[in-house]
Design an enzyme around this catalytic site. Structure first.
Site, PDB file in Angstrom:
ATOM      1  CB  SER A   1      -0.898   0.004   1.246  1.00  0.00           C
ATOM      2  OG  SER A   1      -1.589   1.225   1.382  1.00  0.00           O
TER       3      SER A   1
ATOM      4  CE1 TYR B   1      -4.058  -2.280   5.011  1.00  0.00           C
ATOM      5  CE2 TYR B   1      -3.368  -0.174   4.080  1.00  0.00           C
ATOM      6  CZ  TYR B   1      -3.863  -1.453   3.911  1.00  0.00           C
ATOM      7  OH  TYR B   1      -4.158  -1.911   2.658  1.00  0.00           O
TER       8      TYR B   1
END
Length: 242
Positions: free
Chosen positions: A140, A153
């Site tokens: 990501s 995350y």
């Protein structure tokens, strides 16, 4: 039969990747955790386009489930080879660190980072024996840049990025490549609540990406033509960060 395993393959980016790999001639193992209906829709999409595959239920963050379901499949299909592994499964539980609960940290780390370890270690054994493999990790923008409210995350995806680079050095001599793809804002369930009109100003190409654009890059990394590329992280974010 040459096979490809896509974790978290039931929806969004995972579904697009499954469809792409099926179109390349792979028998696709569509992993899902809970939503069998969505996984079956993905499988039906493969069949509609002339591809083939099957669904495989297990939680990537649960070592015992991975060993039982995936290990069981490998043991029962000794004539088939998983040539391509796409570690796509991941969850978000966004909150500022000062308010983050232990389980919100652990859940996100466990799925993305521990899940990468459990699944890759199991699949890698046969790749090493066959002296061929393609491992593609979906990370990501968060893992590269860091985003507020996503410390868990960002840590998970950043860990997978570092692991990608290290593993690439371990297995390169066996004709196994290990690369990562870092999407930015892609139109999926995970970005459904975001205000695209407001965020466009941050993106040079002025739009969110499509899951198929990520899948196309996965297709390249999965191909024989990418054999001299390993340990790389490809950003697909419309130019907002590199």
């Amino acid at each position: 039969m040459k096979c490809a395993l896509v974790t978290g393959g039931s929806r969004g980016i995972g579904r697009a990747i499954c469809i792409k790999l099926a179109a390349m001639g792979y028998h696709v193992l569509i992993n899902y955790k809970d939503n069998r209906e969505a996984a079956e829709i993905t499988l039906a999409s493969l069949h509609e386009k002339g591809g083939d595959g099957e669904v495989l239920k297990f939680d990537v963050g649960n070592k015992e489930e991975v060993a039982e379901a995936l290990g069981g499949w490998i043991a029962a299909h000794t004539e088939n080879r998983i040539e391509v592994l796409v570690n796509n499964a991941g969850i978000k539980e966004d909150v500022l660190l000062m308010w983050m609960k232990d389980e919100q940290w652990n859940n996100v780390i466990n799925t993305s980072l521990n899940g990468f370890f459990y699944v890759t270690k199991l699949v890698l054994q046969d790749m090493l024996m066959q002296k061929y493999g393609r491992i593609i990790n979906i990370v990501s923008l968060s893992g590269l840049k860091g985003l507020p409210g996503q410390t868990n995350y960002s840590a998970a995806k950043g860990g997978v990025i570092a692991a990608t680079k290290a593993l690439a050095q371990e297995v390169g001599r066996r004709n196994i490549t290990v690369n990562a793809i870092a999407p930015g804002f892609i139109k999926t369930d995970m970005t459904e609540g975001l205000d695209e009109k407001q965020l466009r100003s941050l993106i040079p190409v002025s739009r969110f990406g499509e899951p198929e654009e990520v899948a196309h890059a996965v297709g390249f990394f999965a191909s024989a033509e990418s054999s001299y590329i390993t340990g790389e992280v490809l950003s697909i974010n419309g130019g907002m960060y590199s």
